[in-house]
Design an enzyme around this catalytic site. Sequence first.
Site, PDB file in Angstrom:
ATOM      1  N   HIS A  21      82.780 -23.589 -76.837  1.00 34.27           N
ATOM      2  CA  HIS A  21      82.513 -24.356 -78.065  1.00 34.27           C
ATOM      3  C   HIS A  21      81.023 -24.660 -78.270  1.00 34.27           C
ATOM      4  O   HIS A  21      80.415 -24.302 -79.276  1.00 34.27           O
ATOM      5  CB  HIS A  21      83.232 -25.714 -78.011  1.00 34.27           C
TER       6      HIS A  21
HETATM    7  C1  BDR Z   1      84.682 -30.171 -77.524  1.00 33.77           C
HETATM    8  O1  BDR Z   1      85.307 -31.097 -76.642  1.00 33.77           O
HETATM    9  C2  BDR Z   1      84.831 -30.936 -75.335  1.00 33.77           C
HETATM   10  O2  BDR Z   1      85.903 -30.879 -74.447  1.00 33.77           O
HETATM   11  C3  BDR Z   1      83.976 -29.698 -75.323  1.00 33.77           C
HETATM   12  O3  BDR Z   1      82.867 -29.894 -74.457  1.00 33.77           O
HETATM   13  C4  BDR Z   1      83.533 -29.556 -76.759  1.00 33.77           C
HETATM   14  O4  BDR Z   1      82.354 -30.288 -77.023  1.00 33.77           O
HETATM   15  C5  BDR Z   1      85.723 -29.181 -78.004  1.00 33.77           C
HETATM   16  O5  BDR Z   1      86.761 -29.846 -78.665  1.00 33.77           O
END
Ligand code: BDR
Length: 313
Positions: free
Chosen positions: A243
């Site tokens: 992400h």
């Molecule tokens: C986001 O939530 C976190 O778990 C990850 O680092 C990312 O920023 C994805 O939903």
Amino acid sequence: MTPRKIIIDTDPGQDDAVAILLALASPEDVTVLGITAVAGNVPLPLTQRNARIICELAGRPDIPVYAGCDAPLSRKLVTAEHVHGKTGLDGPPMDDPTMPLQDAHAVDFIIDTLRTEPAGTVTLCPIGPLTNIATAFQRAPDIIPRVQEIVLMGGAYFEVGNITPAAEFNIYVDPEAAQIVFRSGVPLVVMPLDVTHKALTTKARVDAFRAMGSRVGDMVAAWTDFFERFDMEKYGSEGAPLHDPCVIAYLIDPHLFTGRQINVEIETQSDLTLGMTVADWWRITDRPKNALFIGDIHADGFYALLANRLARL
Ligand code: BDR
Ligand code: CA
């Protein structure tokens, strides 16, 4: 082009770690003024520790790391050890960092930096819950028009949610903070799950990290292996979404992404849909456009960029 000055606001997290490494490997594109840690994937004592571990891994103990808010503005912290492991950076064991944590609070650093640097020259890159940024905006509204842009990872429209059926983790953890940021008037670029779920790891992509033959390459491959197990079980997908590096990749090469300038509002009232990003993708309302909501990514180009840059570390 002069590199863009950025502050990375983060809750590491293996994917946060890759985002930080990508930024530190790309000095021609971004200058990291500092890293501000926030509670999110794991509690603050771990996120600030992990941020320093990552700087040391990149050979950059000179990057100032600040600890920020340890809880959302008005809610109990929700964490994501089920995804990231107990430390937030589970995978191969890492030594405790030796570089110092800065004395100043992350929120003060954000405020001071925006007041000191010329207006319109600092970009904020939040890749965790938006508590630090919203607190800075509440405490020092004069800094809001001085922000060049906010490029953040959070929210979802077509993919809807990952922590609840309706909400993405970063927004869900602190929806009141997200609402402050989305209503701030600062130009926003949003990397939602709609994009990050198109940037999945594959065996070939992870092998490319491992083939670097460096500590960074091995760590990134091991982290993505760890991170993958959750998404593969949940979605049945071949790999896992990286992400947060999408935020930094956008700063380096915005042509990898396409999106729409639309209105995005944050749900803060409903129990069922708390933290939902109500994105007017189809432009059904005449609510003012407040964000460039990214919808697509050139995934091969993104992974090529990652492999190319991380190989420098
Ligand atoms: C986001 O939530 C976190 O778990 C990850 O680092 C990312 O920023 C994805 O939903
Ligand atoms: Ca994160």
